[in-house]
Structure formats: structure tokens, C-alpha cells
Design a protein around this motif. Structure first.
Motif, PDB file in Angstrom:
ATOM      1  N   LEU B   2       0.833  -1.198   0.000  1.00 36.81           N
ATOM      2  CA  LEU B   2       0.000   0.000   0.000  1.00 36.81           C
ATOM      3  C   LEU B   2       0.874   1.257   0.000  1.00 36.81           C
ATOM      4  O   LEU B   2       1.950   1.277   0.573  1.00 36.81           O
ATOM      5  N   MET B  13     -11.081   4.657   7.018  1.00 32.60           N
ATOM      6  CA  MET B  13     -12.226   3.749   6.900  1.00 32.60           C
ATOM      7  C   MET B  13     -12.505   3.069   8.235  1.00 32.60           C
ATOM      8  O   MET B  13     -13.654   2.954   8.668  1.00 32.60           O
ATOM      9  N   LEU B  24      -4.658  -6.226   8.505  1.00 31.16           N
ATOM     10  CA  LEU B  24      -4.572  -6.437   7.068  1.00 31.16           C
ATOM     11  C   LEU B  24      -3.174  -6.921   6.782  1.00 31.16           C
ATOM     12  O   LEU B  24      -2.189  -6.246   7.077  1.00 31.16           O
ATOM     13  N   GLN B  26      -0.608  -8.252   3.833  1.00 34.51           N
ATOM     14  CA  GLN B  26      -0.341  -8.416   2.411  1.00 34.51           C
ATOM     15  C   GLN B  26       0.993  -9.099   2.259  1.00 34.51           C
ATOM     16  O   GLN B  26       1.642  -9.427   3.244  1.00 34.51           O
ATOM     17  N   MET B 118      -9.397   3.903  -3.334  1.00 34.86           N
ATOM     18  CA  MET B 118      -8.850   2.551  -3.445  1.00 34.86           C
ATOM     19  C   MET B 118      -9.604   1.716  -4.482  1.00 34.86           C
ATOM     20  O   MET B 118     -10.030   0.607  -4.226  1.00 34.86           O
ATOM     21  N   LYS B 119      -9.762   2.303  -5.662  1.00 33.30           N
ATOM     22  CA  LYS B 119     -10.352   1.618  -6.821  1.00 33.30           C
ATOM     23  C   LYS B 119     -11.858   1.402  -6.713  1.00 33.30           C
ATOM     24  O   LYS B 119     -12.455   0.754  -7.564  1.00 33.30           O
ATOM     25  N   LEU B 120     -12.455   1.895  -5.648  1.00 32.71           N
ATOM     26  CA  LEU B 120     -13.896   1.748  -5.489  1.00 32.71           C
ATOM     27  C   LEU B 120     -14.528   3.100  -5.767  1.00 32.71           C
ATOM     28  O   LEU B 120     -14.054   4.127  -5.297  1.00 32.71           O
ATOM     29  N   PHE B 121     -15.590   3.129  -6.558  1.00 28.12           N
ATOM     30  CA  PHE B 121     -16.257   4.383  -6.883  1.00 28.12           C
ATOM     31  C   PHE B 121     -17.522   4.513  -6.042  1.00 28.12           C
ATOM     32  O   PHE B 121     -18.360   3.617  -6.051  1.00 28.12           O
TER      33      PHE B 121
ATOM     34  N   ARG C  91     -21.110  -3.800  -9.610  1.00 24.49           N
ATOM     35  CA  ARG C  91     -21.496  -3.781  -8.187  1.00 24.49           C
ATOM     36  C   ARG C  91     -22.375  -4.980  -7.850  1.00 24.49           C
ATOM     37  O   ARG C  91     -22.975  -5.581  -8.731  1.00 24.49           O
ATOM     38  N   TYR C 180     -19.346   1.240  -6.683  1.00 24.04           N
ATOM     39  CA  TYR C 180     -19.063   0.259  -7.730  1.00 24.04           C
ATOM     40  C   TYR C 180     -17.581   0.242  -8.043  1.00 24.04           C
ATOM     41  O   TYR C 180     -16.847   1.146  -7.642  1.00 24.04           O
ATOM     42  N   VAL C 181     -17.142  -0.785  -8.774  1.00 25.20           N
ATOM     43  CA  VAL C 181     -15.742  -0.805  -9.223  1.00 25.20           C
ATOM     44  C   VAL C 181     -15.717  -0.438 -10.701  1.00 25.20           C
ATOM     45  O   VAL C 181     -16.673  -0.688 -11.433  1.00 25.20           O
ATOM     46  N   ARG C 322      -5.997  -4.229  -3.945  1.00 24.18           N
ATOM     47  CA  ARG C 322      -6.672  -3.072  -3.342  1.00 24.18           C
ATOM     48  C   ARG C 322      -8.183  -3.215  -3.451  1.00 24.18           C
ATOM     49  O   ARG C 322      -8.912  -2.978  -2.497  1.00 24.18           O
ATOM     50  N   ILE C 323      -8.630  -3.593  -4.633  1.00 24.99           N
ATOM     51  CA  ILE C 323     -10.071  -3.753  -4.839  1.00 24.99           C
ATOM     52  C   ILE C 323     -10.605  -4.824  -3.885  1.00 24.99           C
ATOM     53  O   ILE C 323     -11.657  -4.656  -3.277  1.00 24.99           O
ATOM     54  N   ILE C 325      -9.556  -5.668  -0.962  1.00 27.57           N
ATOM     55  CA  ILE C 325      -9.650  -5.150   0.406  1.00 27.57           C
ATOM     56  C   ILE C 325     -10.870  -4.238   0.567  1.00 27.57           C
ATOM     57  O   ILE C 325     -11.667  -4.406   1.487  1.00 27.57           O
ATOM     58  N   THR C 326     -11.025  -3.291  -0.362  1.00 28.26           N
ATOM     59  CA  THR C 326     -12.131  -2.339  -0.202  1.00 28.26           C
ATOM     60  C   THR C 326     -13.477  -3.022  -0.379  1.00 28.26           C
ATOM     61  O   THR C 326     -14.406  -2.776   0.381  1.00 28.26           O
ATOM     62  N   VAL C 327     -13.558  -3.907  -1.376  1.00 30.27           N
ATOM     63  CA  VAL C 327     -14.845  -4.571  -1.619  1.00 30.27           C
ATOM     64  C   VAL C 327     -15.204  -5.466  -0.433  1.00 30.27           C
ATOM     65  O   VAL C 327     -16.338  -5.470   0.034  1.00 30.27           O
ATOM     66  N   SER C 329     -14.413  -5.109   2.648  1.00 32.29           N
ATOM     67  CA  SER C 329     -14.877  -4.333   3.801  1.00 32.29           C
ATOM     68  C   SER C 329     -16.292  -3.811   3.557  1.00 32.29           C
ATOM     69  O   SER C 329     -17.098  -3.759   4.476  1.00 32.29           O
ATOM     70  N   GLN C 330     -16.604  -3.463   2.304  1.00 31.35           N
ATOM     71  CA  GLN C 330     -17.961  -3.017   1.984  1.00 31.35           C
ATOM     72  C   GLN C 330     -18.968  -4.159   2.165  1.00 31.35           C
ATOM     73  O   GLN C 330     -20.057  -3.953   2.696  1.00 31.35           O
TER      74      GLN C 330
END
Lengths: 251, 156, 336
Positions: B2, B13, B24, B26, B118-121, C91, C180-181, C322-323, C325-327, C329-330
Motif C-alpha cells: 500500500l 475507513m 490487514l 499483504q 482505493m479503486k472503489l467508486f 457492483r 461500484y468498481v 486493493r479492490i 480489500i475495499t470490496v 470491507s464493503q
């Protein structure tokens, strides 16, 4: 990094092949001597796979190793960024080390596999043509084909399909002008200087001389194929009745 | 591994969630965030986070906040604020039409922008019915939590 | 839990990340063409990234969902709708039992992926659920989907996200979160794509002119392109002198050149070995882009070094991490 790295002991060339594979060339051309080095190397790979290796494919004169570049990267995690090597260089070094350990002139003990073939009948619609082409009788063609010993250079094209070497030139026949839309599984054919057996039904332009009741591709088994690179095979003729019995006995 | 900014995002977050302990791992790194002794640590972590913040955008955000106060008193303006950290995008993908333009009417559920973290929209909705008066940030700006994004004139 | 196929689309098949370890027996790898989109689809519903998905090509299927399902659609945009209402991609989407998921006109890309929470409940063959169409093994009865097929879906523990979607759903037939990704490829309106390649060790065997042509003009993807490979037309690439070549292994993204001079990019259903000279190798990071290029579009090849290809590969994997990890957690209800 497209320059090859020469190996003093085995003279194998090690070449990059994208970022996830490496090519090891043991020579050029179709030659049992070169292929024996391929086999010795892959037997060693079977026993001692490289770390990060996914699988290998062996061919006539080369072996290609597919690897996971991320796993290779992890192997040098303590190395500072600027000093880190290409993953290819790390894999190449491991391959070189392996090659150095292999004995000069080392050989392997081939498996001998015998394959029954019902020649002619509806199984060999081109048997007559092969005979005519070579000014032989049908029986002579069968005799020559079933008295040779063939080397499995590699498996490819279709699951379990052997590329065989060692067919007598006296029965060599060019491919058919128009390929058949479907050749049944088990078909034994000739194309130019090669002979082969079709493990699954596929389109193809080979001259068909017979059919084997033996399954070359066996989904449920491991390995899933009757034949493997480096095997030596012989064909022996069986009658229609024996063919039916073989098929019946299996089901 | 990261980047520094991403570690900041992870901390944020976790901080804003109800999670008490987060780990976490990695390939080459491990992050452990623990919120033991919630009250005290929360205060502390906020302080340290502010210190970490990208100063220019944060300062800009505060300016807008300051400007906004007299406006609100003058006429009924609503400020759409960022629900998260991330990069501000006016359209769903490069070259596409922007979600809203200044002067356009919006409903409560109209999407006004997306924020990428982090790649999420993350889609941001207007939250009120009205007309977009001003866009306060630019495409590609890095946005802080709570930063004002749009001013909306509320329909009376 | 199951999905019924009302209409199958052009070529809809079960694919995962492929069948590895059997190439030496002549068994091809198969698997999804755009593995990046395939992995994303699985991550979005909390599956393992290599779980089997439905790969849909150019014209998608119509599917009846016979249970409440959490699903995700990624990759090319085939205008998916649920009961006639447009449904977003990239999503997780919770859908009510009895809904019809229908794919329509191709808006961008070439292939779309549908993952369902729990995965499709079909047996693995040689360690993979991928459909090997020519040998008729793996996947759903070894073939592409047909009308009337019933795809069983494995039960899986409910996700915290699905529970909160359930609460907000009311009488609607589907619900999705506000995040969404991004797409797995850059959609280009110009119908031209840049694809980065590493010259192969046989590259110097091509004529100086052919070596230049590879990078100085675009190649069109012809309609004879399929899961096995993309046949390109453009400059005719020729060797300096005829080459006596015996078959050797090919790889995903190998660009081989048959005697007619028209290059072929080998893809998911490539054979294990090939006897044509290889001019270059598509960088692993750009394979998913290639998989989304439809016939008629044009490709500009861009030369990069092996070091650059390795760097791009690692960067792509870091993105996916990265995706993930974030997904995750969502999905677990950790909101920002």
C-alpha cells in the motif's frame, strides 16, 4: 533481455517468453537424442518442481515452464527495489542450476505401450489408397505399420494426441486434399511422414488406416492420457471380433 | 504494498466504522489498527489524521465552508458534502457526460458525482430537491471527508 | 437455488480462471477471456476470485432467476436489465426470485461476466469448471448454454451487505449499493486500441520491414476471431528466410504468424503447442483489453521491454489486491 543464456554443461538455451513463462531449448529439430534431454529434464521437474511453477509443456526439442511472476517476486522481497532482478532472471537462474545438476548423457527408461488396431474395414477408409500410393498391398502396409516402434515426442493438438516419430518412409502418404469434417475417436492415420491416433473426434486431413478400441484420453484418470511424452509405442493388428470384444469388455 | 495515501484511507475507513480492531496482511506488509480505549484514542487519531491530511485540498475545503456560511443566511442554499475521502469525478468514465451541470435541477436521489477511493467508486446523491448553483471542486481533485462539493439552491 | 436459461445468447459458457497442470497432456487451459473482469465479478459477490462465472459474448442471454440471488455483472456492457429495468454493472445486486435478467444490445466491449454469490454448482473436471468446448468437457455438460438449461447455484452464507440491501428493497425487484468498481477496460469510441507487446525471441527472424510494420500501422480484428485466437489483418508479416520450425509451446497472448503473413493473437482456448513463428507476446496486463476488443476494431501494437511488462503485471495484481480489500470491507458492512 532477449539475449539467450548459454549453459556450459547442457548447452540448453534459456529464453524469456512473456512475463509468465520461460523457454528452454535443448536443440533444433526432431531427433530422439535431443528429445531424450527434454525427457530427462521434465522427469526431474516432475520430481522437483521449481518454486512458483504452474506447469510445463514439453515439445520436440524444448520445454516451456509457466510460472506465477508474483510468487517469484516474493522470493526476493528483502532485496531493495533498485537491486531487484527481473522475475525472468530469477527463474532462469533456477533453471540453470537445475540443468547443471543433471548428469551429462543422462537417459531415462521409456515405457513401452502396445496399442491394438483393427486395420481396414470401415475404420480405415484410406488403407487401400495408402497401399496404392506406395505400390504395396494392404497387408504389407499393415505389416510395416505394426512392426515399427514409435517415439512419443509430445502430446498436443488435442487431449492425449501423440506426435509420433519413427514411421517407415515406405508407407508415407500425403494428407487428404479435403479434410474430413469429423474423424471418429480412436482413428489411426498417416499424414506425410507421421502416424498418429485421434483421442477425440475432430476434423482432420489424415489418411485413416484403422481404429483402436483403447481410450487415449481418460477424463477420470490421473494422468488423463494413455500416452506421455517419451513413451515408446507399438501397434498390433486385431480382428474385428477382438475389437468388438475389447469395446464390449470395457463398457 | 500500500502507498502512504492508501494507508491513510484504510485508517480513515476503520476510524469511521464501528470496528474496534482491524488487521490487514499483504505479501510484504502488515497493518494492525486497534481502537482499544476508544475515547482517548479516537481523539488522538483524529489529531494525527489531520496532521497527515493533504494540506492544500483541506485548506481549500475550509475556505468554501467559511464562504458558505453568509450565503446560507442570505438565501436557502444547501451544501452537498463529501461522505468519504477520494478522488472527485464529474462523470462515470472519461469522455462520458457529467452527472450534473451548474444550472441543472436535481432530485433527492440524483447522482451528482462519484468519489474514487482505493479503486472503489462511491456515488454521491444530491440529498435535496433544487438547482445546482455552483461546483466547488474540480474533476480529479482529491477530496477530504466532509468537504463541500456542490451548492444547491433549495426549491421552496 | 437455480437459474433457468430462457434464451442462451450467442456464446454463453461457464468459465473460471482455467484448467492448469494438464497442458502437457494436450488439455488446453480455457477459462475466461477477460480474467480481470471475471475476478472482479466474483469479488463483488464475496466469492473466491477464481470461482466459475458465466461468460457472455456479443449478444447475451435471458435468464430466469429461480431464487433470491446476489449477483454481479462486469466486463463488456451488454445493456443488462432486470424485469425491463436497467441494472448497473460493477457492483453487487440483490435480485428477487422470479426476476428475468436479460442482456440486450452491445454498448461497449465484447464479453460480459455474471457471477452469483456462492458460485454455480457444477462439478470440476481436472481441477476447473471451465468449459472446454472442442473436447466437450467441463462447464455445463461440456458445452455452451442452451435454452431450457437449469444452472444450479450453491448456497452460501448471507453477506452483511445483502442483509442491508434486503431492508431497503421494499417492493422493488432488485437493489444495489451506491458504490461500484470501475470497468476492466478503457472503452474507446474510435474503435482503436493500444496493446502493449514484448518482442519474442523469434522477432529478429522477421524481415526488417515486417518488424517495423508491426508497430507502425494498425491491425484489424477479423470476424474469424474467437476464444481460441484473434485473426488480424493488416500488413503481411514475413520472415527474412524460411524457417524450419518444430512445434513448441505457445502461451496466452502469443502472436504467431502463419505463412499467409496475417498475425494471430492466441487467447483462452489456444492449443497447447504451435508450429508457427512467434513475433511477439502481448503483455499479461493487456490481455483483458484484447479480450474486450470486438471484430472490426483495430489494434495498434506498442513495443515494451520485458521489465516493463513485469512491472505492469505486478501493478495490475496490486490493483486487484486493493479492490479486494475495499470490496471485502464493503460487503462486511464496514462503510466509510
Amino acid at each position: 533481455m532477449s539475449e539467450s543464456i548459454k549453459n556450459e554443461i547442457s548447452d540448453a538455451k534459456i529464453l524469456p517468453f512473456g512475463e509468465s513463462a520461460i523457454l528452454i531449448e535443448f536443440g533444433k529439430g526432431i531427433d530422439p537424442e535431443i528429445h531424450s534431454r527434454v525427457k530427462v529434464f521434465t522427469e526431474d521437474l516432475d520430481l522437483n518442481p521449481l518454486p512458483a511453477m504452474i506447469e510445463y509443456v514439453s515439445a520436440f526439442s524444448s520445454v516451456t515452464i509457466f510460472y506465477n511472476p508474483m510468487k517469484v517476486r516474493k522470493m526476493q522481497k528483502d532485496v531493495p527495489e533498485e537491486k531487484s532482478l527481473l522475475t525472468f532472471e530469477i527463474v532462469a537462474a533456477m533453471v540453470r542450476e537445475k540443468l547443471c545438476k543433471l548428469e551429462r548423457g543422462a537417459d531415462y527408461t521409456p515405457r513401452i505401450v502396445e496399442i491394438p488396431v483393427c486395420y481396414g474395414e470401415e475404420f480405415g477408409p484410406d488403407l487401400q489408397y495408402v497401399a496404392e500410393c506406395n505400390k504395396l498391398t494392404v497387408d504389407e502396409v499393415i505389416h510395416i505399420h505394426s512392426h515399427g516402434e514409435y517415439l512419443v515426442y509430445m502430446i498436443g493438438f488435442a487431449p492425449g494426441f501423440p506426435y509420433l516419430g519413427g514411421m517407415s518412409e515406405t508407407i508415407a502418404t500425403p494428407r487428404r486434399q479435403s479434410p474430413r469434417m469429423s474423424i471418429p475417436a480412436g482413428s489411426v492415420g498417416i499424414a506425410g511422414m507421421q502416424t498418429g491416433v485421434y483421442p477425440i473426434a475432430t476434423p482432420g486431413g489424415w489418411q485413416l488406416i484403422g481404429n483402436t478400441p483403447v481410450e487415449l484420453f481418460r477424463l477420470q484418470d490421473n494422468p488423463p492420457t494413455l500416452l506421455q511424452s517419451g513413451d515408446r509405442i507399438r501397434f498390433y493388428p486385431i480382428s474385428r471380433k477382438e475389437y468388438e470384444e475389447y469395446k464390449g469388455g470395457r463398457s | 504494498m500500500l502507498t502512504f495515501d492508501e494507508i491513510k484511507e484504510v485508517i480513515r475507513m476503520v476510524e469511521q466504522s464501528s470496528i474496534q480492531h482491524f488487521e490487514l496482511e499483504q505479501e510484504t506488509s502488515k497493518i494492525v489498527i486497534s481502537k482499544a480505549g476508544v475515547h482517548r484514542v479516537q481523539t488522538d487519531s483524529r489529531v494525527s489524521l489531520e496532521a497527515l491530511q493533504a494540506v492544500p485540498t483541506a485548506a481549500k475545503g475550509e475556505q468554501h465552508l467559511a464562504e458558505e456560511i453568509p450565503d446560507v443566511q442570505a438565501e436557502p442554499l444547501h451544501t452537498i458534502v463529501s461522505p468519504t475521502v477520494g478522488t472527485f469525478y464529474m462523470a462515470s468514465e472519461p469522455g462520458a457526460d457529467s452527472f450534473v451541470k451548474v444550472g441543472e435541477e436535481v432530485e433527492c436521489h440524483t447522482i451528482v458525482c462519484v468519489l474514487e477511493a482505493m479503486k472503489l467508486f462511491n456515488e454521491v446523491v444530491a440529498g435535496v430537491k433544487g438547482t445546482i448553483v455552483e461546483r466547488l471542486v474540480n474533476d480529479g481533485d482529491f477530496i477530504e471527508y466532509g468537504q463541500p462539493l456542490f451548492l444547491v439552491k433549495i426549491e421552496s | 437455488m437455480s437459474i433457468k436459461v430462457l434464451s442462451p445468447g450467442l456464446l454463453t459458457s461457464i468459465q473460471d480462471l482455467g484448467r492448469y497442470g494438464y497442458q502437457k497432456y494436450g488439455v488446453i487451459v480455457s477459462g475466461g477471456m477477460d480474467t480481470y473482469a471475471l475476478r472482479l465479478a466474483n469479488l463483488l459477490v464475496g466469492n473466491k476470485e477464481g470461482e466459475a462465472t458465466l461468460e457472455m459474448t456479443l449478444m447475451g442471454p435471458s435468464l430466469l432467476l429461480e431464487a433470491d440471488l446476489l449477483l454481479a455483472i462486469t466486463g463488456g456492457d451488454l445493456s443488462p436489465t432486470i424485469n425491463g429495468e436497467s441494472v448497473p454493472q460493477g457492483r453487487p445486486v440483490l435480485v428477487r426470485k422470479g426476476s428475468v435478467l436479460k442482456f440486450g444490445a452491445l454498448k461497449s466491449g465484447c464479453r460480459s461476466y455474471l457471477a452469483v454469490r456462492g458460485g454455480y454448482d457444477i462439478p470440476e473436471v481436472m481441477g476447473s469448471k471451465s468449459t472446454y468446448l472442442r473436447a466437450k468437457i467441463g462447464g455445463y455438460q461440456g458445452r455452451a448454454l442452451l435454452q431450457g438449461d437449469i444452472l444450479p447455484v450453491r448456497c452460501s452464507s448471507p453477506l452483511s451487505l445483502a442483509e442491508s440491501l434486503e431492508k431497503t428493497m421494499g417492493s422493488r425487484s432488485f437493489a444495489f449499493p451506491s458504490w461500484y468498481v470501475g470497468k476492466s477496460y478503457v472503452s474507446e469510441t474510435s474503435q482503436e486500441y493500444k496493446v502493449r507487446v514484448i518482442p519474442n525471441s523469434q522477432f529478429p527472424l522477421f524481415s526488417p520491414d515486417s518488424r517495423k510494420q508491426l508497430f507502425q500501422q494498425p491491425f484489424q480484428v477479423t470476424t474469424q476471431s474467437d476464444r481460441m485466437g484473434y485473426r488480424l489483418s493488416g500488413a503481411s508479416l514475413q520472415l527474412t528466410e524460411p524457417l524450419e520450425m518444430v512445434s513448441e509451446a505457445v502461451a496466452l497472448g502469443t502472436i504467431q504468424v502463419p505463412p499467409d503473413g496475417n498475425p494471430i493473437i492466441l487467447l483462452a482456448d489456444r492449443q497447447t503447442v504451435g508450429g508457427y513463428p512467434k513475433i511477439a507476446q502481448v503483455a499479461g496486463a493487456d490481455i483483458s483489453t484484447v479480450a474486450q476488443i470486438k471484430p472490426g476494431s483495430r489494434i495498434w501494437f506498442v513495443e515494451i521491454s520485458l521489465a516493463e511488462a513485469e512491472r505492469l503485471y505486478a501493478a495490475r495484481e496490486a490493483d486487484i489486491q486493493r479492490i479486494t480489500i475495499t470490496v471485502q470491507s464493503q460487503l462486511a458492512g464496514i462503510t466509510t
